[in-house]
Design a protein around this motif. Structure first.
Motif, PDB file in Angstrom:
ATOM      1  N   ILE A  81       0.848  -1.207   0.006  1.00  0.00           N
ATOM      2  CA  ILE A  81       0.170   0.131   0.073  1.00  0.00           C
ATOM      3  C   ILE A  81       0.963   1.386   0.001  1.00  0.00           C
ATOM      4  CG2 ILE A  81      -1.741   1.410   1.386  1.00  0.00           C
ATOM      5  CD1 ILE A  81      -3.059  -1.445   2.343  1.00  0.00           C
ATOM      6  N   ARG A  82       1.879   1.224   0.759  1.00  0.00           N
ATOM      7  CA  ARG A  82       2.821   2.345   0.739  1.00  0.00           C
ATOM      8  C   ARG A  82       3.217   2.630  -0.804  1.00  0.00           C
ATOM      9  NH1 ARG A  82       7.490   0.953   5.490  1.00  0.00           N
ATOM     10  NH2 ARG A  82       6.327   2.140   7.305  1.00  0.00           N
ATOM     11  N   THR A  83       3.580   1.580  -1.420  1.00  0.00           N
ATOM     12  CA  THR A  83       3.997   1.490  -2.723  1.00  0.00           C
ATOM     13  C   THR A  83       2.961   2.149  -3.620  1.00  0.00           C
ATOM     14  OG1 THR A  83       5.384  -0.248  -2.373  1.00  0.00           O
ATOM     15  CG2 THR A  83       5.429   0.469  -4.578  1.00  0.00           C
ATOM     16  N   ILE A  84       1.863   1.938  -3.519  1.00  0.00           N
ATOM     17  CA  ILE A  84       0.654   2.304  -4.336  1.00  0.00           C
ATOM     18  C   ILE A  84       0.369   3.739  -3.902  1.00  0.00           C
ATOM     19  CG2 ILE A  84      -1.847   2.396  -4.440  1.00  0.00           C
ATOM     20  CD1 ILE A  84      -1.792  -0.807  -3.718  1.00  0.00           C
ATOM     21  N   LEU A  85       0.584   4.360  -2.724  1.00  0.00           N
ATOM     22  CA  LEU A  85       0.345   5.787  -2.418  1.00  0.00           C
ATOM     23  C   LEU A  85       1.651   6.411  -2.925  1.00  0.00           C
ATOM     24  CD1 LEU A  85      -1.070   5.329   1.287  1.00  0.00           C
ATOM     25  CD2 LEU A  85      -2.086   6.230  -0.793  1.00  0.00           C
ATOM     26  N   PHE A  86       2.675   5.958  -3.048  1.00  0.00           N
ATOM     27  CA  PHE A  86       3.999   6.744  -3.574  1.00  0.00           C
ATOM     28  C   PHE A  86       3.673   6.798  -5.107  1.00  0.00           C
ATOM     29  CE2 PHE A  86       8.533   6.864  -2.350  1.00  0.00           C
ATOM     30  CZ  PHE A  86       9.025   7.485  -3.436  1.00  0.00           C
ATOM     31  N   GLU A  87       3.212   5.879  -5.700  1.00  0.00           N
ATOM     32  CA  GLU A  87       3.182   5.996  -6.993  1.00  0.00           C
ATOM     33  C   GLU A  87       1.955   6.935  -7.524  1.00  0.00           C
ATOM     34  OE1 GLU A  87       5.089   5.089  -9.689  1.00  0.00           O
ATOM     35  OE2 GLU A  87       6.294   4.484  -7.963  1.00  0.00           O
ATOM     36  N   MET A  88       0.909   7.079  -6.717  1.00  0.00           N
ATOM     37  CA  MET A  88      -0.247   7.786  -6.877  1.00  0.00           C
ATOM     38  C   MET A  88       0.485   9.351  -6.542  1.00  0.00           C
ATOM     39  SD  MET A  88      -3.662   6.472  -5.275  1.00  0.00           S
ATOM     40  CE  MET A  88      -4.567   4.970  -6.122  1.00  0.00           C
ATOM     41  N   ALA A  89       1.096   9.351  -5.635  1.00  0.00           N
ATOM     42  CA  ALA A  89       2.035  10.809  -5.379  1.00  0.00           C
ATOM     43  C   ALA A  89       2.877  11.346  -6.784  1.00  0.00           C
ATOM     44  CB  ALA A  89       2.726  10.801  -4.163  1.00  0.00           C
ATOM     45  N   ARG A  90       3.261  10.340  -7.132  1.00  0.00           N
ATOM     46  CA  ARG A  90       4.089  10.376  -8.558  1.00  0.00           C
ATOM     47  C   ARG A  90       3.308  11.159  -9.636  1.00  0.00           C
ATOM     48  NH1 ARG A  90       8.758   8.454  -9.358  1.00  0.00           N
ATOM     49  NH2 ARG A  90       8.488   6.885  -7.821  1.00  0.00           N
ATOM     50  N   ILE A  91       2.178  10.333  -9.876  1.00  0.00           N
ATOM     51  CA  ILE A  91       1.163  10.629 -10.925  1.00  0.00           C
ATOM     52  C   ILE A  91       0.676  12.095 -10.679  1.00  0.00           C
ATOM     53  CG2 ILE A  91      -1.134  10.166 -11.915  1.00  0.00           C
ATOM     54  CD1 ILE A  91      -0.613   7.108 -11.309  1.00  0.00           C
ATOM     55  N   ALA A  92       0.179  12.400  -9.529  1.00  0.00           N
ATOM     56  CA  ALA A  92      -0.392  13.821  -9.064  1.00  0.00           C
ATOM     57  C   ALA A  92       0.822  14.779  -9.312  1.00  0.00           C
ATOM     58  CB  ALA A  92      -0.890  13.746  -7.656  1.00  0.00           C
ATOM     59  N   ASN A  93       1.830  14.620  -8.967  1.00  0.00           N
ATOM     60  CA  ASN A  93       3.030  15.616  -8.993  1.00  0.00           C
ATOM     61  C   ASN A  93       3.310  15.845 -10.560  1.00  0.00           C
ATOM     62  OD1 ASN A  93       5.788  16.665  -9.455  1.00  0.00           O
ATOM     63  ND2 ASN A  93       6.053  16.253  -7.309  1.00  0.00           N
ATOM     64  N   VAL A  94       3.681  14.491 -11.302  1.00  0.00           N
ATOM     65  CA  VAL A  94       4.179  14.631 -12.378  1.00  0.00           C
ATOM     66  C   VAL A  94       3.095  15.163 -13.555  1.00  0.00           C
ATOM     67  CG1 VAL A  94       5.611  13.614 -14.505  1.00  0.00           C
ATOM     68  CG2 VAL A  94       6.106  13.052 -12.172  1.00  0.00           C
ATOM     69  N   PRO A 220      12.469  -2.542   0.785  1.00  0.00           N
ATOM     70  CA  PRO A 220      11.203  -3.377   1.092  1.00  0.00           C
ATOM     71  C   PRO A 220      10.033  -3.087   0.366  1.00  0.00           C
ATOM     72  CG  PRO A 220      11.900  -1.567   2.589  1.00  0.00           C
ATOM     73  CD  PRO A 220      12.994  -1.320   1.706  1.00  0.00           C
ATOM     74  N   LEU A 221       9.977  -1.756  -0.123  1.00  0.00           N
ATOM     75  CA  LEU A 221       8.840  -1.507  -1.095  1.00  0.00           C
ATOM     76  C   LEU A 221       8.438  -2.445  -2.404  1.00  0.00           C
ATOM     77  CD1 LEU A 221       8.953   1.044   0.899  1.00  0.00           C
ATOM     78  CD2 LEU A 221       7.825   2.285  -0.977  1.00  0.00           C
ATOM     79  N   ALA A 222       7.295  -2.388  -2.953  1.00  0.00           N
ATOM     80  CA  ALA A 222       6.890  -3.519  -3.794  1.00  0.00           C
ATOM     81  C   ALA A 222       7.032  -3.276  -5.291  1.00  0.00           C
ATOM     82  CB  ALA A 222       5.337  -3.789  -3.284  1.00  0.00           C
ATOM     83  N   TRP A 223       8.098  -2.552  -5.947  1.00  0.00           N
ATOM     84  CA  TRP A 223       8.440  -2.404  -6.955  1.00  0.00           C
ATOM     85  C   TRP A 223       8.933  -3.755  -7.740  1.00  0.00           C
ATOM     86  CZ3 TRP A 223      10.242   2.091  -4.063  1.00  0.00           C
ATOM     87  CH2 TRP A 223       9.551   3.177  -4.253  1.00  0.00           C
ATOM     88  N   LYS A 224       9.694  -4.329  -6.926  1.00  0.00           N
ATOM     89  CA  LYS A 224      10.447  -5.648  -7.449  1.00  0.00           C
ATOM     90  C   LYS A 224       9.103  -6.759  -7.766  1.00  0.00           C
ATOM     91  CE  LYS A 224      11.511  -7.387  -2.825  1.00  0.00           C
ATOM     92  NZ  LYS A 224      11.354  -5.873  -2.014  1.00  0.00           N
ATOM     93  N   HIS A 225       8.046  -6.656  -7.294  1.00  0.00           N
ATOM     94  CA  HIS A 225       6.871  -7.345  -7.355  1.00  0.00           C
ATOM     95  C   HIS A 225       6.038  -7.458  -8.884  1.00  0.00           C
ATOM     96  CE1 HIS A 225       8.085  -9.378  -3.546  1.00  0.00           C
ATOM     97  NE2 HIS A 225       7.864  -8.333  -3.151  1.00  0.00           N
ATOM     98  N   VAL A 226       6.371  -6.112  -9.289  1.00  0.00           N
ATOM     99  CA  VAL A 226       5.418  -5.798 -10.602  1.00  0.00           C
ATOM    100  C   VAL A 226       6.577  -5.735 -11.857  1.00  0.00           C
ATOM    101  CG1 VAL A 226       3.735  -5.197  -9.067  1.00  0.00           C
ATOM    102  CG2 VAL A 226       5.617  -3.436  -9.648  1.00  0.00           C
TER     103      VAL A 226
END
Length: 330
Positions: A81-94, A220-226
């Motif tokens: 979930i941390r990784t999901i929110l992290f990427e959502m922050a990226r989308i909102a920013n960029v 430890p975040l989930a980027w390696k799983h996708v």
């Protein structure tokens, strides 16, 4: 930059820049010193504001550094979930940059599209964390709350809209003759210059540097799983930087979709003391934030808050190249 956050003193010969000096710090709030008089949980509300548009992403490297010092690891569900929110922050920013770039070149429509579609992501962040720009949601050992009902379905719908936004902007701008003329060959940063100035993120990748901490550092975040791709561009100009960021938003939507599909069950908090006291030690953690590499060097002497916290923000290094890149420009 907006509202006086950055000053560039330029010396001109007619309309050509002879030299430029970057004067940073007009909005400096002394975050590093403020962390010394805050407890670890309180620090997250401060560092949210280092880059307003990155919201949740700012919290993650600091929390990871504190967890490293404590020998604590958040449960898998929390990391995903941390990784999901992290990427959502990226989308909102960029996404805002992608739209706002049009305004700088004389096209107003793209920024209205950006504000419209970014709302989908901000609404999701707010409905989950309670904070639109400053969630203050990450916790040492996990997250404050689990996902609300219906959030996953809404998120997947929002990712479809953001991909459509990227397609619309590509159609509107990237094939446009005026956009091409004003961006191609402008502000060229060669690979070796980008490296020497410590550029990171899309700015570095647009100069042909194939480096992304999400892929290249063990986290430890989930980027390696996708499954996703790091995009680079060889030209190093304004067009390349725009193009790389556009691809980054698309990849972020794919990452979010895959993480939502594979989200593990289980708790969202590890067992940690109610009052956080971090053992003496030092830790440095950096993550691939929306603007580039963001790192926290945390020094603990065993107290309730950091003894010292050195913050490596992406923008500080990225703007340092401006005197070099502006010389000779109109």
């Amino acid at each position: 930059a907006t509202h006086g956050t950055l000053r560039v003193i330029a010396r001109l010969d007619g309309e050509r820049v002879v030299d430029a000096d970057v004067v940073a710090g007009y909005m400096h709030r002394g975050y590093e010193k403020l962390t010394e008089v805050r407890t670890y949980p309180q620090v997250t509300s401060l560092i949210n504001r280092i880059d307003w548009l990155s919201s949740f992403a700012n919290e993650v490297p600091f929390i990871l550094a504190a967890e490293q010092l404590m020998g604590v690891e958040a449960p898998p569900r929390a990391q995903w979930i941390r990784t999901i929110l992290f990427e959502m922050a990226r989308i909102a920013n960029v996404a805002l940059f992608i739209g706002e770039m049009g305004v700088q070149l004389g096209a107003v429509t793209p920024v209205f599209l950006a504000f419209r579609d970014r709302e989908h992501v901000l609404n999701l962040i707010e409905s989950y964390t309670g904070g639109r720009f400053h969630p203050n949601f990450d916790r040492i050992g996990g997250l404050k709350d689990d996902l609300p009902k219906g959030w996953i379905a809404e998120s997947k719908s929002a990712m479809v809209k953001m991909r459509q936004f990227c397609d619309d902007l590509e159609t509107l701008l990237m094939g446009n003759e005026i956009f091409q003329t004003r961006c191609r060959g402008v502000g060229v940063i060669p690979r070796e210059i980008a490296l020497s100035y410590g550029l990171s993120g899309a700015n570095a990748r647009a100069s042909g540097i194939d480096w992304d901490l999400r892929r290249d550092e063990d986290s430890p975040l989930a980027w390696k799983h996708v499954d996703w791709k790091v995009w680079t561009h060889p030209d190093g100009d304004s067009f390349a930087r725009y193009w790389v960021r556009l691809q980054e938003v698309r990849e972020a939507t794919k990452i979010v979709d895959q993480l939502l599909d594979g989200l593990p069950a289980g708790p969202i908090m590890a067992k940690v003391p109610r009052i956080i006291k971090v053992p003496a030690g030092e830790a440095y953690v950096q993550t691939e934030n929306p603007l580039g590499a963001m790192g926290y060097y945390v020094v603990s002497k065993g107290g309730l808050g950091p003894f010292r916290c050195k913050i490596r923000s992406a923008s500080f290094s990225n703007t340092s190249v401006l005197p070099w890149v502006l010389k000779g420009c109109y």
